[in-house]
Enzyme design. Structure first.
Site, short mmCIF file in Angstrom:
data_model
loop_
_atom_site.label_atom_id
_atom_site.label_comp_id
_atom_site.label_asym_id
_atom_site.label_seq_id
_atom_site.Cartn_x
_atom_site.Cartn_y
_atom_site.Cartn_z
N ASP A 1 -11.81 0.90 -3.71
CA ASP A 1 -11.21 -0.09 -2.81
C ASP A 1 -10.69 0.58 -1.55
O ASP A 1 -10.37 1.77 -1.56
CB ASP A 1 -10.03 -0.80 -3.51
CG ASP A 1 -10.47 -1.56 -4.75
OD1 ASP A 1 -11.67 -1.83 -4.89
OD2 ASP A 1 -9.59 -1.87 -5.58
N LYS A 2 -10.59 -0.22 -0.50
CA LYS A 2 -10.18 0.33 0.79
C LYS A 2 -8.87 1.10 0.71
O LYS A 2 -8.71 2.16 1.32
CB LYS A 2 -10.06 -0.81 1.82
CG LYS A 2 -9.80 -0.31 3.24
CD LYS A 2 -9.82 -1.47 4.25
CE LYS A 2 -9.59 -0.94 5.66
NZ LYS A 2 -9.62 -2.03 6.67
#
Length: 241
Positions: A104-105
């Site tokens: 995930d970012k």
């Protein structure tokens, strides 16, 4: 055709600085001719390259370890945001690179970047049971019930059931809010969603290993290094059964 130094770095001969020194010291030959210019263009497949008299066995595939920073997309390209490919040093850049499995970012840690699709498929396939291990900091305490729920397979609101996972309390954190999570699949936002089912939010998440390959402790956030063949093999050595 590509730069000689770039090809040597891609084959794990050394860092860019080390490779350039080897070339300038006359240790590298192309088709029997000693080349002292790092920028010299060569065909890695067709040309005969030797380093210190030993032939370079060129592999078209590369495997790169990155200590991914938060705020960067696990994608090959994006018009609006910085991607992990954008972070690669120039000598590691080549067509076809992609992150093997996304983080995930806002998640940090171990990410493998490669141009080998079959390798990525095997690493990510739930059928191969390759463990991915994370350290998660939570906004509440880990309970025995949560540990049991993870072991039995968390069920999401839509009825999707996760494969059995391992949840441990980190020994470095006496207040029971830091967890070590081991999963062998990679559903979208999986770790965060598993904890959400248990009523806990993940404050910080970092992946520390894939199989028996651990994030290099000397690799600072955002840094990368080429993986050796032994590193690559170790990914498939720590399988869950």
């Amino acid at each position: 055709m590509d730069r000689l130094d770039k090809i040597l770095v891609s084959q794990n001969v050394g860092s860019r600085k080390e490779v350039q020194k080897l070339i300038k010291d006359g240790a590298v030959c192309v088709n029997g001719e000693c080349i002292k210019q790092p920028q010299h263009k060569v065909d890695a497949v067709a040309d005969d390259i030797t380093v210190g008299g030993q032939p370079l066995l060129y592999s078209k595939y590369v495997y790169i370890m990155m200590n991914k920073p938060a705020g960067v997309l696990s994608a090959s390209n994006d018009k609006r945001a910085e991607t992990v490919i954008d972070l690669l040093p120039e000598e590691f850049q080549r067509p076809g690179l992609f992150p093997a499995g996304r983080l995930d970012k806002d998640t940090e840690g171990l990410l493998i970047i490669t141009n080998d699709g079959e390798f990525a498929h095997n690493m990510l396939s739930p059928k191969k049971h390759v463990e991915k291990k994370y350290i998660a900091q939570l906004d509440g305490e880990i309970t025995e019930e949560m540990i049991s729920d993870f072991e039995n397979g968390i069920v999401f609101a839509d009825g999707t059931r996760c494969m059995p996972a391992k949840l441990e309390i980190s020994g470095e954190n006496p207040d029971k809010t830091t967890a070590i999570v081991t999963i062998c699949e990679g559903k979208f936002h999986q770790v965060k969603k598993m904890f959400a089912v248990c009523g806990k939010n993940v404050v910080h998440l970092k992946r520390i290993s894939i199989g028996d390959l651990y994030l290099d402790s000397n690799l600072h956030i955002g840094e990368t290094k080429m993986l050796s063949e032994l590193d690559k093999m170790s990914i498939f050595m720590g399988n869950m059964h």
